[in-house]
Design a protein around this motif. Structure first.
Motif, PDB file in Angstrom:
ATOM      1  N   ARG A 246       0.825  -1.209   0.000  1.00  0.00           N
ATOM      2  CA  ARG A 246       0.000   0.000   0.000  1.00  0.00           C
ATOM      3  C   ARG A 246       0.861   1.261   0.000  1.00  0.00           C
ATOM      4  N   MET A 247       1.979   1.213   0.689  1.00  0.00           N
ATOM      5  CA  MET A 247       2.836   2.389   0.782  1.00  0.00           C
ATOM      6  C   MET A 247       3.576   2.671  -0.521  1.00  0.00           C
ATOM      7  N   PHE A 248       4.017   1.598  -1.197  1.00  0.00           N
ATOM      8  CA  PHE A 248       4.825   1.757  -2.412  1.00  0.00           C
ATOM      9  C   PHE A 248       4.242   0.902  -3.547  1.00  0.00           C
ATOM     10  N   PRO A 249       3.072   1.269  -4.057  1.00  0.00           N
ATOM     11  CA  PRO A 249       2.402   0.439  -5.067  1.00  0.00           C
ATOM     12  C   PRO A 249       3.153   0.326  -6.390  1.00  0.00           C
ATOM     13  N   GLN A 250       4.037   1.280  -6.679  1.00  0.00           N
ATOM     14  CA  GLN A 250       4.753   1.252  -7.950  1.00  0.00           C
ATOM     15  C   GLN A 250       6.054   0.451  -7.885  1.00  0.00           C
ATOM     16  N   ALA A 251       6.505   0.145  -6.689  1.00  0.00           N
ATOM     17  CA  ALA A 251       7.791  -0.540  -6.531  1.00  0.00           C
ATOM     18  C   ALA A 251       7.645  -2.036  -6.769  1.00  0.00           C
ATOM     19  N   GLN A 252       8.747  -2.665  -7.145  1.00  0.00           N
ATOM     20  CA  GLN A 252       8.782  -4.122  -7.232  1.00  0.00           C
ATOM     21  C   GLN A 252       9.290  -4.654  -5.896  1.00  0.00           C
ATOM     22  N   LEU A 253       8.500  -5.540  -5.297  1.00  0.00           N
ATOM     23  CA  LEU A 253       8.836  -6.072  -3.981  1.00  0.00           C
ATOM     24  C   LEU A 253       9.482  -7.441  -4.107  1.00  0.00           C
ATOM     25  N   HIS A 254      10.534  -7.638  -3.349  1.00  0.00           N
ATOM     26  CA  HIS A 254      11.268  -8.898  -3.370  1.00  0.00           C
ATOM     27  C   HIS A 254      11.242  -9.487  -1.959  1.00  0.00           C
ATOM     28  N   LEU A 255      10.380 -10.456  -1.749  1.00  0.00           N
ATOM     29  CA  LEU A 255      10.254 -11.096  -0.444  1.00  0.00           C
ATOM     30  C   LEU A 255      11.355 -12.147  -0.292  1.00  0.00           C
ATOM     31  N   VAL A 256      11.879 -12.272   0.906  1.00  0.00           N
ATOM     32  CA  VAL A 256      12.918 -13.263   1.153  1.00  0.00           C
ATOM     33  C   VAL A 256      12.671 -13.918   2.504  1.00  0.00           C
ATOM     34  N   HIS A 257      12.827 -15.229   2.527  1.00  0.00           N
ATOM     35  CA  HIS A 257      12.687 -16.000   3.758  1.00  0.00           C
ATOM     36  C   HIS A 257      13.945 -16.832   3.957  1.00  0.00           C
TER      37      HIS A 257
ATOM     38  N   ASN B 123      20.862  -9.395   2.759  1.00  0.00           N
ATOM     39  CA  ASN B 123      21.979  -8.801   2.020  1.00  0.00           C
ATOM     40  C   ASN B 123      22.132  -9.404   0.636  1.00  0.00           C
ATOM     41  N   LYS B 124      21.845 -10.686   0.517  1.00  0.00           N
ATOM     42  CA  LYS B 124      21.932 -11.337  -0.791  1.00  0.00           C
ATOM     43  C   LYS B 124      20.913 -10.738  -1.747  1.00  0.00           C
ATOM     44  N   MET B 125      19.693 -10.507  -1.279  1.00  0.00           N
ATOM     45  CA  MET B 125      18.648  -9.943  -2.143  1.00  0.00           C
ATOM     46  C   MET B 125      18.900  -8.464  -2.443  1.00  0.00           C
ATOM     47  N   ILE B 126      19.441  -7.732  -1.486  1.00  0.00           N
ATOM     48  CA  ILE B 126      19.766  -6.323  -1.719  1.00  0.00           C
ATOM     49  C   ILE B 126      20.783  -6.200  -2.853  1.00  0.00           C
ATOM     50  N   ALA B 127      21.800  -7.056  -2.817  1.00  0.00           N
ATOM     51  CA  ALA B 127      22.825  -7.030  -3.857  1.00  0.00           C
ATOM     52  C   ALA B 127      22.259  -7.491  -5.199  1.00  0.00           C
ATOM     53  N   LYS B 128      21.422  -8.504  -5.183  1.00  0.00           N
ATOM     54  CA  LYS B 128      20.874  -9.053  -6.420  1.00  0.00           C
ATOM     55  C   LYS B 128      20.023  -8.042  -7.173  1.00  0.00           C
ATOM     56  N   TYR B 129      19.216  -7.278  -6.438  1.00  0.00           N
ATOM     57  CA  TYR B 129      18.276  -6.356  -7.079  1.00  0.00           C
ATOM     58  C   TYR B 129      18.694  -4.893  -6.981  1.00  0.00           C
TER      59      TYR B 129
END
Length: 276
Positions: A155-166, A224-230
């Motif tokens: 809702r806060m950032f509808p235009q952004a691409q979200l990358h969920l990580v578990h 950190n892995k996802m931050i670097a990847k995207y």
């Protein structure tokens, strides 16, 4: 102009510059009002030669546009938190207390208290705002609280691409037994990830561009892995999840996590309902 302003706290010191600059950019990107808050803890500030509004103007970026000032009196954490509540803010933007070397951030007492207590999203600005938040990494523990946090981020950032990580952990004993045990643990974790994303209440368009990745290791390693990847400039976390994320976000280790992450970090209360 949209309701629910961007509120940024400043103490007029250089450490607040990144928060002020990011808040100004976020206000432009979202079409929201910008509200600058400075807590007056000492009466001497009111008797100085330079007015508080002049001091605010001196720290604002040239392209800040219109903004409104608030000067509540009292201790900084309480005064800022009350201002955020009174404004029904979109989020509060704050800076860290001190920068030493990369990966060495100190929150300070006021910031730490606001992170722990605020029911509103708190954005800790660490980087200079070189880019908008086009890619956002969201750490999730697959709990209901985490689900609500992800939905709030959408809702806060509808235009952004979200990358969920578990992040999932393979006990040492599993390595000792057989590779198939590790694969079974990974498969079980993947099933839980799939079930989690299926329950998210998001639009088809958002779901189509959202990613969900399973990473073996600690939550910090996974993030950190996802931050670097995207090449993401924002990491979002839910403040009161369960399991590993709860340990990462409650108590003294909240400082450790924010000390290590070098990108801006958004902490979302799971019960917060972001306004449009």
């Amino acid at each position: 102009m949209a309701q629910h302003p961007i509120v940024v706290a400043t103490d007029f010191k250089p450490r607040s510059d990144r928060a002020v600059d990011r808040a100004a950019r976020l206000a432009r990107d979202t079409g929201r009002e910008l509200v600058v808050v400075h807590a007056v803890e000492n009466d001497s500030e009111l008797r100085g030669g330079e007015t508080l509004k002049e001091r605010v103007a001196s720290v604002m970026p040239e392209d800040a546009g219109a903004y409104r000032c608030l000067f509540p009196e009292g201790s900084a954490p309480a005064a800022i938190a009350q201002a955020v509540e009174d404004e029904d803010a979109f989020c509060l933007v704050i800076g860290v207390a001190r920068y030493n070397t990369v990966g060495d951030f100190f929150l300070g007492t006021a910031v730490d208290m606001l992170l722990r207590r605020s029911p509103y999203p708190v954005l800790v600005a660490k980087e200079r705002p070189r880019a908008s938040y086009d890619h956002i990494v969201i750490g999730t523990d697959l709990s209901d609280a985490s689900k609500r946090g992800v939905e709030a981020a959408v809702r806060m950032f509808p235009q952004a691409q979200l990358h969920l990580v578990h992040a999932f952990h393979v006990p040492y004993e599993a390595y000792q037994n057989a590779e198939y045990v590790r694969k079974e643990l990974a498969a079980s974790a993947q099933e839980k990830c799939d079930a989690f994303t299926a329950k998210l209440e998001v639009s088809p368009a958002c779901r189509e561009k959202m990613t969900m990745e399973l990473v073996e290791g600690s939550p910090l390693t996974a993030i950190n892995k996802m931050i670097a990847k995207y090449d993401a400039h924002l990491c979002a976390l839910t403040s009161h999840g369960y399991g590993g994320w709860r340990q990462a976000l409650i108590g003294s280790t909240v400082s450790d996590l924010l000390k290590t992450l070098t990108v801006d970090t958004l902490v979302i209360h799971p019960k917060h309902e972001s306004g449009d």
